[in-house]
Design a protein around this motif. Structure first.
Motif, mmCIF file in Angstrom:
data_model
loop_
_atom_site.group_PDB
_atom_site.id
_atom_site.type_symbol
_atom_site.label_atom_id
_atom_site.label_comp_id
_atom_site.label_asym_id
_atom_site.label_seq_id
_atom_site.Cartn_x
_atom_site.Cartn_y
_atom_site.Cartn_z
ATOM 1 N N LYS A 106 -3.148 4.303 9.946
ATOM 2 C CA LYS A 106 -1.865 4.657 10.829
ATOM 3 C C LYS A 106 -0.899 5.561 10.056
ATOM 4 C CE LYS A 106 -1.744 0.648 13.526
ATOM 5 N NZ LYS A 106 -0.812 -0.686 14.208
ATOM 6 N N THR A 107 -1.219 5.747 8.619
ATOM 7 C CA THR A 107 -0.306 6.509 7.939
ATOM 8 C C THR A 107 -0.953 7.443 6.942
ATOM 9 O OG1 THR A 107 1.204 4.651 7.632
ATOM 10 C CG2 THR A 107 1.529 6.264 6.257
ATOM 11 N N LEU A 108 -0.560 8.798 7.125
ATOM 12 C CA LEU A 108 -1.179 9.730 6.238
ATOM 13 C C LEU A 108 -0.174 10.123 5.032
ATOM 14 C CD1 LEU A 108 -3.570 11.537 5.728
ATOM 15 C CD2 LEU A 108 -2.519 13.229 7.243
ATOM 16 N N TYR A 109 -0.546 9.984 3.866
ATOM 17 C CA TYR A 109 0.280 10.436 2.757
ATOM 18 C C TYR A 109 -0.480 12.004 2.342
ATOM 19 C CZ TYR A 109 1.172 5.550 2.824
ATOM 20 O OH TYR A 109 1.576 4.252 3.375
ATOM 21 N N ILE A 110 0.467 12.758 2.097
ATOM 22 C CA ILE A 110 0.149 14.285 1.700
ATOM 23 C C ILE A 110 0.870 14.664 0.402
ATOM 24 C CG2 ILE A 110 0.018 16.493 2.429
ATOM 25 C CD1 ILE A 110 0.229 15.534 5.435
ATOM 26 N N ASP A 142 9.638 13.168 4.437
ATOM 27 C CA ASP A 142 9.808 14.203 3.497
ATOM 28 C C ASP A 142 10.350 13.385 2.109
ATOM 29 O OD1 ASP A 142 9.940 16.151 1.797
ATOM 30 O OD2 ASP A 142 10.641 17.843 3.168
ATOM 31 N N LEU A 143 9.459 13.207 1.407
ATOM 32 C CA LEU A 143 9.931 12.641 -0.115
ATOM 33 C C LEU A 143 9.745 13.701 -1.416
ATOM 34 C CD1 LEU A 143 8.055 9.072 0.388
ATOM 35 C CD2 LEU A 143 10.504 9.863 0.787
ATOM 36 N N SER A 144 9.720 15.000 -0.745
ATOM 37 C CA SER A 144 9.500 16.055 -1.762
ATOM 38 C C SER A 144 10.605 16.134 -2.893
ATOM 39 C CB SER A 144 9.418 17.367 -1.082
ATOM 40 O OG SER A 144 8.264 17.310 -0.133
ATOM 41 N N LYS A 145 10.331 16.630 -3.995
ATOM 42 C CA LYS A 145 11.316 16.935 -4.948
ATOM 43 C C LYS A 145 12.265 18.133 -4.295
ATOM 44 C CE LYS A 145 8.131 16.478 -8.713
ATOM 45 N NZ LYS A 145 7.512 17.356 -9.805
ATOM 46 N N ALA A 147 1.391 11.735 -9.898
ATOM 47 C CA ALA A 147 0.508 12.872 -10.104
ATOM 48 C C ALA A 147 1.125 14.258 -9.958
ATOM 49 C CB ALA A 147 -0.424 13.016 -8.790
ATOM 50 N N ASP A 148 2.527 14.110 -9.883
ATOM 51 C CA ASP A 148 3.629 15.285 -10.388
ATOM 52 C C ASP A 148 3.677 16.114 -9.026
ATOM 53 O OD1 ASP A 148 6.113 16.124 -11.403
ATOM 54 O OD2 ASP A 148 4.760 17.349 -12.651
ATOM 55 N N PHE A 149 3.298 15.820 -7.738
ATOM 56 C CA PHE A 149 3.305 16.746 -6.606
ATOM 57 C C PHE A 149 4.658 17.041 -6.483
ATOM 58 C CE2 PHE A 149 -0.862 14.336 -5.797
ATOM 59 C CZ PHE A 149 -1.661 15.570 -5.868
ATOM 60 N N ASP A 150 4.990 18.467 -6.083
ATOM 61 C CA ASP A 150 6.336 18.700 -5.656
ATOM 62 C C ASP A 150 6.631 18.240 -4.033
ATOM 63 O OD1 ASP A 150 6.706 20.008 -8.073
ATOM 64 O OD2 ASP A 150 5.706 21.919 -7.548
ATOM 65 N N GLU A 197 0.797 -1.201 0.089
ATOM 66 C CA GLU A 197 -0.105 0.000 0.297
ATOM 67 C C GLU A 197 0.887 1.154 0.016
ATOM 68 O OE1 GLU A 197 -3.881 1.711 2.454
ATOM 69 O OE2 GLU A 197 -2.431 0.412 3.565
ATOM 70 N N ARG A 198 1.962 1.277 0.790
ATOM 71 C CA ARG A 198 2.924 2.492 0.833
ATOM 72 C C ARG A 198 3.558 2.600 -0.305
ATOM 73 N NH1 ARG A 198 6.723 5.193 3.929
ATOM 74 N NH2 ARG A 198 8.743 5.478 2.903
ATOM 75 N N GLU A 199 4.013 1.714 -1.122
ATOM 76 C CA GLU A 199 4.691 1.714 -2.450
ATOM 77 C C GLU A 199 3.499 2.332 -3.523
ATOM 78 O OE1 GLU A 199 7.986 -1.820 -2.560
ATOM 79 O OE2 GLU A 199 5.877 -2.069 -2.692
ATOM 80 N N THR A 200 2.302 1.787 -3.518
ATOM 81 C CA THR A 200 1.270 2.285 -4.311
ATOM 82 C C THR A 200 0.908 3.741 -4.013
ATOM 83 O OG1 THR A 200 0.555 0.018 -4.311
ATOM 84 C CG2 THR A 200 -1.042 1.893 -5.122
ATOM 85 N N GLU A 201 0.916 4.120 -2.786
ATOM 86 C CA GLU A 201 0.458 5.393 -2.510
ATOM 87 C C GLU A 201 1.484 6.434 -3.043
ATOM 88 O OE1 GLU A 201 -2.107 6.905 -1.322
ATOM 89 O OE2 GLU A 201 -3.504 5.125 -1.259
ATOM 90 N N ILE A 202 2.906 6.068 -2.525
ATOM 91 C CA ILE A 202 3.864 7.052 -2.910
ATOM 92 C C ILE A 202 3.817 7.233 -4.391
ATOM 93 C CG2 ILE A 202 6.299 7.434 -2.866
ATOM 94 C CD1 ILE A 202 6.196 6.246 0.148
ATOM 95 N N SER A 203 3.919 6.016 -5.162
ATOM 96 C CA SER A 203 3.910 5.935 -6.711
ATOM 97 C C SER A 203 2.891 6.824 -7.085
ATOM 98 C CB SER A 203 3.914 4.546 -7.130
ATOM 99 O OG SER A 203 3.761 4.668 -8.379
#
Length: 155
Positions: A98-102, A124-127, A56-59, A45-51
């Motif tokens: 338990k996890t919130l993806y933003i 923080d996985l931001s560009k 979606a090209d979020f900065d 689920e984590r890999e899917t959400e982050i992908s």
């Protein structure tokens, strides 16, 4: 004339030899050496959400969890909403809550990030700032070159 017992024995041996020939092990996930699409391992689920957020090209991409490992409650969600940039594009809660993806295209204030980091495990996985600036300048360059079209009236 050949002996019928020998012929029968030879026929039996040939049937047995061809009927019990060692067959190659079959792998239902391969066809002519190529892996079928259904053989692709499933992603977490984590890999899917982050992908999904990256596609979606979020900065700005943040992953939040409570430090005690419990599910996020109503107060946690209110806190995050209050600290997030007002125009944040996506909040996605994991199935176990338990996890919130933003995902956002707007930078959070430094104080807000500090407050979030104090209360949660913040990833923080931001560009990078350089990548964001490079992409913005590239977009600005494309929009300027598209707006300077020739109308065909020059002589």
């Amino acid at each position: 004339m050949p002996n019928p017992v020998k012929l029968l024995f030879l026929a039996f041996v040939l049937l047995f030899a061809f009927g019990c020939a060692a067959s190659e092990p079959s792998n239902s996930n391969t066809e002519n050496g190529a892996v079928k699409p259904d053989a692709v391992p499933t992603r977490s689920e984590r890999e899917t959400e982050i992908s999904s957020l990256k596609n979606a090209d979020f900065d700005y991409i943040y992953v939040l969890k409570r430090k005690d490992g419990k599910a996020l409650d109503v107060e946690d969600k209110r806190f995050v909403k209050a600290k997030a940039h007002f125009a944040t594009n996506r909040f996605s809660l994991s199935t176990n809550e338990k996890t919130l993806y933003i995902g956002s295209n707007y930078a959070f204030e430094a104080k807000s990030l500090k407050d979030l980091n104090n209360r949660f495990e913040l990833e923080d996985l931001s560009k990078s700032k350089e990548q964001i600036e490079k992409e913005k300048s590239k977009l600005a360059g494309n929009s300027n070159s598209n707006s300077n079209t020739n109308t065909g009236n020059s002589k």
